[in-house]
Design an enzyme around this catalytic site. Structure first.
Site, PDB file in Angstrom:
ATOM      1  N   ARG A  86      -0.574   6.185  13.868  1.00 18.88           N
ATOM      2  CA  ARG A  86      -1.069   6.318  15.244  1.00 18.88           C
ATOM      3  C   ARG A  86      -1.496   7.745  15.563  1.00 18.88           C
ATOM      4  O   ARG A  86      -2.346   7.964  16.421  1.00 18.88           O
ATOM      5  CB  ARG A  86       0.004   5.889  16.242  1.00 18.88           C
ATOM      6  CG  ARG A  86       0.100   4.424  16.404  1.00 18.88           C
ATOM      7  CD  ARG A  86       0.969   4.048  17.606  1.00 18.88           C
ATOM      8  NE  ARG A  86       1.393   2.673  17.421  1.00 18.88           N
ATOM      9  CZ  ARG A  86       2.584   2.308  16.982  1.00 18.88           C
ATOM     10  NH1 ARG A  86       3.492   3.199  16.691  1.00 18.88           N
ATOM     11  NH2 ARG A  86       2.870   1.038  16.837  1.00 18.88           N
ATOM     12  N   TYR A 142      -0.321   2.658  -5.502  1.00 18.70           N
ATOM     13  CA  TYR A 142       1.133   2.659  -5.659  1.00 18.70           C
ATOM     14  C   TYR A 142       1.545   4.059  -6.069  1.00 18.70           C
ATOM     15  O   TYR A 142       1.106   4.554  -7.108  1.00 18.70           O
ATOM     16  CB  TYR A 142       1.566   1.602  -6.688  1.00 18.70           C
ATOM     17  CG  TYR A 142       1.345   0.215  -6.126  1.00 18.70           C
ATOM     18  CD1 TYR A 142       2.374  -0.452  -5.486  1.00 18.70           C
ATOM     19  CD2 TYR A 142       0.095  -0.385  -6.180  1.00 18.70           C
ATOM     20  CE1 TYR A 142       2.168  -1.709  -4.921  1.00 18.70           C
ATOM     21  CE2 TYR A 142      -0.124  -1.640  -5.619  1.00 18.70           C
ATOM     22  CZ  TYR A 142       0.917  -2.285  -4.994  1.00 18.70           C
ATOM     23  OH  TYR A 142       0.700  -3.518  -4.425  1.00 18.70           O
ATOM     24  N   ARG A 164       3.673  -2.301  -9.698  1.00 19.09           N
ATOM     25  CA  ARG A 164       2.403  -2.827 -10.241  1.00 19.09           C
ATOM     26  C   ARG A 164       1.929  -1.943 -11.396  1.00 19.09           C
ATOM     27  O   ARG A 164       0.906  -1.251 -11.297  1.00 19.09           O
ATOM     28  CB  ARG A 164       1.336  -2.849  -9.131  1.00 19.09           C
ATOM     29  CG  ARG A 164       1.545  -3.873  -8.039  1.00 19.09           C
ATOM     30  CD  ARG A 164       1.509  -5.318  -8.523  1.00 19.09           C
ATOM     31  NE  ARG A 164       0.296  -5.689  -9.236  1.00 19.09           N
ATOM     32  CZ  ARG A 164      -0.777  -6.226  -8.691  1.00 19.09           C
ATOM     33  NH1 ARG A 164      -0.806  -6.475  -7.400  1.00 19.09           N
ATOM     34  NH2 ARG A 164      -1.824  -6.523  -9.432  1.00 19.09           N
ATOM     35  N   CYS A 167       4.982  -3.004  12.244  1.00 14.77           N
ATOM     36  CA  CYS A 167       6.042  -2.706  11.271  1.00 14.77           C
ATOM     37  C   CYS A 167       7.018  -3.878  11.196  1.00 14.77           C
ATOM     38  O   CYS A 167       7.243  -4.574  12.184  1.00 14.77           O
ATOM     39  CB  CYS A 167       6.822  -1.464  11.689  1.00 14.77           C
ATOM     40  SG  CYS A 167       5.920   0.071  11.590  1.00 14.77           S
ATOM     41  N   ARG A 206       5.685  -0.186   2.334  1.00 19.47           N
ATOM     42  CA  ARG A 206       4.544  -0.959   1.839  1.00 19.47           C
ATOM     43  C   ARG A 206       3.506  -1.106   2.948  1.00 19.47           C
ATOM     44  O   ARG A 206       3.866  -1.280   4.121  1.00 19.47           O
ATOM     45  CB  ARG A 206       5.008  -2.344   1.376  1.00 19.47           C
ATOM     46  CG  ARG A 206       5.879  -2.324   0.136  1.00 19.47           C
ATOM     47  CD  ARG A 206       6.394  -3.744  -0.165  1.00 19.47           C
ATOM     48  NE  ARG A 206       7.063  -3.834  -1.448  1.00 19.47           N
ATOM     49  CZ  ARG A 206       8.368  -3.627  -1.630  1.00 19.47           C
ATOM     50  NH1 ARG A 206       9.138  -3.312  -0.611  1.00 19.47           N
ATOM     51  NH2 ARG A 206       8.904  -3.745  -2.836  1.00 19.47           N
ATOM     52  N   ARG A 256      -3.550  -3.368  -0.764  1.00 21.67           N
ATOM     53  CA  ARG A 256      -2.105  -3.184  -0.833  1.00 21.67           C
ATOM     54  C   ARG A 256      -1.766  -1.777  -1.285  1.00 21.67           C
ATOM     55  O   ARG A 256      -2.501  -1.159  -2.040  1.00 21.67           O
ATOM     56  CB  ARG A 256      -1.505  -4.178  -1.837  1.00 21.67           C
ATOM     57  CG  ARG A 256      -1.482  -5.587  -1.327  1.00 21.67           C
ATOM     58  CD  ARG A 256      -0.296  -5.873  -0.477  1.00 21.67           C
ATOM     59  NE  ARG A 256       0.904  -5.618  -1.265  1.00 21.67           N
ATOM     60  CZ  ARG A 256       2.035  -5.175  -0.768  1.00 21.67           C
ATOM     61  NH1 ARG A 256       2.173  -4.951   0.496  1.00 21.67           N
ATOM     62  NH2 ARG A 256       3.066  -4.970  -1.540  1.00 21.67           N
ATOM     63  N   GLU A 261      11.208  -5.364   5.130  1.00 25.41           N
ATOM     64  CA  GLU A 261      10.978  -6.131   3.898  1.00 25.41           C
ATOM     65  C   GLU A 261      12.175  -7.053   3.649  1.00 25.41           C
ATOM     66  O   GLU A 261      13.312  -6.710   3.971  1.00 25.41           O
ATOM     67  CB  GLU A 261      10.821  -5.147   2.734  1.00 25.41           C
ATOM     68  CG  GLU A 261      10.388  -5.756   1.456  1.00 25.41           C
ATOM     69  CD  GLU A 261       8.927  -6.173   1.447  1.00 25.41           C
ATOM     70  OE1 GLU A 261       8.622  -7.108   0.686  1.00 25.41           O
ATOM     71  OE2 GLU A 261       8.111  -5.594   2.178  1.00 25.41           O
TER      72      GLU A 261
END
Length: 121
Positions: A63, A108, A116, A75, A90, A7, A78
């Site tokens: 890409r 992050y 986080r 894609c 993200r 992540r 969110e």
């Protein structure tokens, strides 16, 4: 070998295509570096952006990176949650690896470090 999810998240200051593309490259580069992985080992990358980022698709940046041309990318927007972090990108990088879950290093950056704090070094 198993598939593990790595992540990562970052933020941008503006809804600007160049800024979004640069931030995406920076985030993916950090994930790759921290996990010593190679594009040939990547099963796929799932990318989300908050609804306030509409200037470009972050997948465009990936890409155009050398060696990433064949990696499946997707894609999405969110989900909108009250008081959530704005202008956020993200990534969920799915990698084929022999590493154990505790050996995976998530990334992050910028304003996304608040998501986080337990992972801050």
């Amino acid at each position: 070998m198993v598939v593990r999810g790595i992540r990562g998240a970052t933020t941008v200051e503006n809804n600007d295509a160049d800024e979004i593309l640069t931030a995406t490259i920076d985030l993916l580069s950090e994930i790759v570096k921290n996990n010593d992985t190679d594009p040939k080992d990547i099963a796929s990358v799932f990318i989300t952006v908050t609804g306030d980022l509409t200037a470009t698709f972050p997948a465009r940046a990936i890409r155009n990176m050398e060696g990433w041309e064949l990696v499946p990318l997707m894609c999405s927007v969110e989900i909108q949650v009250e008081n959530s972090l704005a202008k956020c990108i993200r990534l969920m990088v799915m990698v084929n690896t022999t590493k154990e879950q505790h050996e995976i290093h998530h990334a992050y950056l910028n304003g996304a470090t608040i998501l986080r704090p337990d992972l801050l070094k």
